[in-house]
Write an enzyme that holds these catalytic residues in place. Sequence first.
Site: not given
Ligand code: CTP
Ligand code: MN
Ligand code: MN
Length: 495
Positions: A334, A336, A419
Amino acid sequence: MFPKALPTRKRRRTEVASVGGRDEVKFRDVTLFLVEKRMGKSRRNFLSNLARSKGFCLDDALSADVTHVVSEGNAAQELWSWLEEQGFREMQDKHVLHISWFTESMSAGRPVPPEIRHYIQNPAVDQRSRTNPSAKPESALSPYACQRRTTMDNHNKIFTDALEVLAENLELGGNQGPSLAFRRAASVLKSLPAALRHLQETQHLPCLGEHSRAIIEEIFEYGSSSRVEEILNDERYRTMKLFSSVFGVGPKTSESWFCRGLRSFEQVLSEPSVRLNRMQTAGFLFYEDISKPVSRTEASALKIIVEEAVISVNPSATVSITGGFRRGKEFGHDVDFIIKTPEAGQEDVILTAVIERFKSQNILLYSDFQESTFDLRQLPTHCFEAMDHYSKCFLIIKLKREQETDARAGRDWRAVRVDLVAPPLERFAYALLGWTGSTLFERDLRRFARLERGKLLDNHTLYDKATNTFLPANTEEDIFAHLGLEYIEPWQRNA
Ligand code: CTP
Ligand code: MN
Ligand code: MN
């Protein structure tokens, strides 16, 4: 099949290599010898034919001409004892290699340069002669990920991939505790400046328990781990992994579907007793798109879209990329974003306004908005919740494709998971630190704070238990400083 005795070495090299006169020797510097033991006669013949047809020169005997010895399924100890009995000695231009080197060379159609992971090391050779004196002593590594610098350059992928399969398998079975040991072991290996060359090099590494070391040992000896292979072929693991790859489907739902005998998406979707929630419905609807990784280029394109929407609502707000892309990843599941609003209270309204704007632009495919439940009076929290209390939303957005259009579907966009989080200004540093990840890095930051510093850290705050005070922070650097930690840059947090 091949001539057994041949008149001279010179003739033999060319003749052996050209079965029926068809195959030409292309690589004169390389002479292979396939170890028959454990490989078996018929597989050895088959592989020999294959190699010769690709222009490789093979020797049926372990002669002095042999440069590359290839073994399959033999333990290093056993193999080396046998090689030494045959008068074979370790030398600069002689390579003793796993079958993986052979298969990679066959697919490449040429002898690929042997890498450390291909070698079957002689266990009898003194370790000290091999240790690199310029490398930092391994014992200097911290057991806390927040005291290690872990970039995207993973020199031990062959080991970390295996350990992460074990961790994932335990997580899918609801065993979070035991899985953490494998996650930690993998994370330590990810932080090493070079590939492991011997099992002995793991001796002084933190977080490497006997189970992890056994896996590493097996990979050193056989090129792969039988336990990992077993899991990868396991029906339960494969099905659970498939199901939980759907947005909105966690381990619990996956398990319940698996226990009901469901094995494929078709079966799930045609099962009358399965009730999909809104998130899962969107997950299936856009599965093809959102299961494809998002590239850094696509993330940058999305940033412009998000920024435009945010600024149209509040010109003084700013948008930053966080999560994996902030850590330097090239691809993510995704994108963020964290939004900074200078005026108090704005964080509560900005996301709903942004969502409305996406709707009016006809680019919103799914939205799950979570209103802020942040309450300063409830801090500090002693339970480490997965979720923070900020205003946030989980979206699926249409992203215009650059060049090719999906002619079949007649659409010029792909669906992407996005996100957004909007913390209050004075919480920004804690939120940014928490959302940057990696998950294990965050986990260890909190564990370090609690166990080593008597402080409670989460996405909202840092609290000092000794003085009963909150420690203010405007930047991530402030938080590291409060914890008495060296600052670790975002791209060094890929623990
Ligand atoms: N996170 C958080 N609270 C949330 C959602 C996510 O603190 N409600 C944090 C997660 O712990 C993570 C970061 O946000 O450290 C990013 O989450 P995620 O998008 O799931 O993972 P990525 O590290 O960005 O990996 P990817 O590239 O697969 O998206
Ligand atoms: Mn995320
Ligand atoms: Mn992510």
